[in-house]
Design a protein around this motif. Structure first.
Motif, mmCIF file in Angstrom:
data_model
loop_
_atom_site.group_PDB
_atom_site.id
_atom_site.type_symbol
_atom_site.label_atom_id
_atom_site.label_comp_id
_atom_site.label_asym_id
_atom_site.label_seq_id
_atom_site.Cartn_x
_atom_site.Cartn_y
_atom_site.Cartn_z
ATOM 1 N N LEU A 1 11.203 12.509 30.971
ATOM 2 C CA LEU A 1 12.454 13.204 31.288
ATOM 3 C C LEU A 1 13.505 12.131 31.588
ATOM 4 O O LEU A 1 13.376 11.383 32.572
ATOM 5 N N VAL A 2 14.526 12.058 30.747
ATOM 6 C CA VAL A 2 15.591 11.077 30.934
ATOM 7 C C VAL A 2 16.738 11.751 31.688
ATOM 8 O O VAL A 2 17.198 12.824 31.275
ATOM 9 N N LEU A 3 17.173 11.142 32.781
ATOM 10 C CA LEU A 3 18.290 11.710 33.558
ATOM 11 C C LEU A 3 19.590 11.078 33.060
ATOM 12 O O LEU A 3 19.822 9.879 33.247
ATOM 13 N N GLU A 4 20.433 11.909 32.421
ATOM 14 C CA GLU A 4 21.543 11.337 31.645
ATOM 15 C C GLU A 4 22.580 10.593 32.470
ATOM 16 O O GLU A 4 23.203 9.657 31.970
ATOM 17 N N ASP A 5 22.776 10.995 33.736
ATOM 18 C CA ASP A 5 23.758 10.262 34.554
ATOM 19 C C ASP A 5 23.117 9.070 35.265
ATOM 20 O O ASP A 5 23.818 8.314 35.943
ATOM 21 N N CYS A 6 21.822 8.885 35.104
ATOM 22 C CA CYS A 6 21.128 7.724 35.685
ATOM 23 C C CYS A 6 20.815 6.676 34.619
ATOM 24 O O CYS A 6 20.091 5.716 34.883
ATOM 25 N N LEU B 1 20.925 9.880 23.877
ATOM 26 C CA LEU B 1 20.409 11.079 24.543
ATOM 27 C C LEU B 1 20.148 12.186 23.524
ATOM 28 O O LEU B 1 19.132 12.895 23.598
ATOM 29 N N ASP B 2 21.068 12.319 22.568
ATOM 30 C CA ASP B 2 20.884 13.339 21.528
ATOM 31 C C ASP B 2 19.608 13.085 20.724
ATOM 32 O O ASP B 2 18.871 14.005 20.397
ATOM 33 N N MET B 3 19.360 11.824 20.406
ATOM 34 C CA MET B 3 18.165 11.489 19.610
ATOM 35 C C MET B 3 16.880 11.824 20.359
ATOM 36 O O MET B 3 15.883 12.206 19.752
ATOM 37 N N GLY C 1 11.592 13.256 23.958
ATOM 38 C CA GLY C 1 11.489 13.627 25.369
ATOM 39 C C GLY C 1 12.495 14.697 25.750
ATOM 40 O O GLY C 1 13.085 15.345 24.886
ATOM 41 N N TRP C 2 12.671 14.851 27.061
ATOM 42 C CA TRP C 2 13.606 15.837 27.620
ATOM 43 C C TRP C 2 14.794 15.094 28.239
ATOM 44 O O TRP C 2 14.673 13.935 28.640
ATOM 45 N N VAL C 3 15.924 15.780 28.356
ATOM 46 C CA VAL C 3 17.106 15.193 28.997
ATOM 47 C C VAL C 3 17.612 16.176 30.056
ATOM 48 O O VAL C 3 17.706 17.383 29.803
ATOM 49 N N SER C 4 17.903 15.640 31.244
ATOM 50 C CA SER C 4 18.483 16.475 32.298
ATOM 51 C C SER C 4 19.462 15.613 33.090
ATOM 52 O O SER C 4 19.873 14.546 32.621
ATOM 53 N N THR C 5 19.829 16.101 34.278
ATOM 54 C CA THR C 5 20.766 15.349 35.119
ATOM 55 C C THR C 5 20.121 15.101 36.479
ATOM 56 O O THR C 5 19.159 15.802 36.857
ATOM 57 N N SER C 6 20.710 14.183 37.236
ATOM 58 C CA SER C 6 20.165 13.923 38.577
ATOM 59 C C SER C 6 20.311 15.169 39.444
ATOM 60 O O SER C 6 19.416 15.483 40.242
#
Ligand code: C5J
Length: 241
Positions: free
Chosen positions: A196-201, A214-216, A225-230
């Motif tokens: 899980l990648v946190l996009e603002d981190c 992030l799109d890729m 993987g997955w993308v979310s925010t902190s």
């Protein structure tokens, strides 16, 4: 484990109590804190501060700064919840024996990897510039993986360490999004870890690469993987009580 036990109401209830669900893309990410680690990738002075490797490459290092505060908050929450926390640092042995000449020559820099700069020898282990920024300093108990490449699994014992402590999911933070973060996430994904990648981190010197990286990761049903925010990640902790 007995497969009948896995389905029992007690186990289902226990899972509901201990598992976190994070709103994410392409769909929610469920994690068990006991088998999840936070990984903080290359938040080193050499990439983030003026007078380091990132700066010598001609980048605007301040573009990475917005990732610092959200990462600090996520780090604090993970430590409070006793999640495993690991760090990586990109860099080389003082004799540069693990630095491919092709990497050292790249960019035709005036101050190259291994040369003396304002923060010590560039990307060399033990030097001031090579270490993690003060805001995100590791605790003495937290593992720091020194890596010679962009991916944290290449020529390191990261995979062995994660498997030995039963980690199967990674919360990914750090820099830069399209280089070491993306390479490491792809390496982890191929080894069976859920990321899980946190996009603002995570951050990039190039806003367009930040978006694309992030799109890729999350495209094609979360192919990498997955993308979310902190904020969403921290919300999941709050909901756990
Ligand atoms: C780079 C990294 N960008 N940590 N390293 O050279 O992403």
């Amino acid at each position: 484990m007995d497969p009948h036990l896995a389905e029992s109401p007690e186990i289902v209830e226990l899972k509901m109590k201990t598992h976190l669900t994070v709103e994410a893309e392409p769909y929610e990410f469920t994690l068990d804190p006991a088998s999840t680690a936070l990984i903080v990738i290359d938040m080193q002075r050499d990439f983030i501060l003026p007078g380091g490797f990132g700066d010598f490459l001609g980048n605007k290092v301040e573009l990475l700064h917005p990732a610092i505060e959200p990462t600090r908050r996520v780090l604090a929450a993970c430590r409070q919840r006793r999640l495993t926390v690991l760090y990586t640092r990109e860099g080389h042995r003082p004799d540069l024996s693990d630095c491919p000449p092709s990497k050292r020559e790249r960019g035709r820099l005036k101050i190259k990897i291994g040369d003396e700069g304002p923060m010590g020898r560039v990307l060399v282990r033990g030097e001031y510039g090579h270490d993690i920024i003060d805001e995100l300093s590791p605790l003495p108990t937290e593992t720091v993986i020194d890596k010679p490449g962009k991916g944290a699994f290449f020529a390191t014992d990261l995979d062995l360490i994660l498997r030995n402590i039963g980690i199967s999911s990674l919360i990914v933070t750090g820099v830069t999004s399209e280089v070491c973060v993306q390479t490491t996430t792809r390496e982890a994904n191929d080894r069976g870890y859920r990321c899980l990648v946190l996009e603002d981190c995570v951050a990039s010197y190039f806003p367009e690469f930040q978006r694309a990286a992030l799109d890729m990761i999350k495209a094609q049903g979360g192919i990498v993987g997955w993308v979310s925010t902190s904020a969403r990640f921290l919300d999941a902790f709050e909901n756990l009580g």
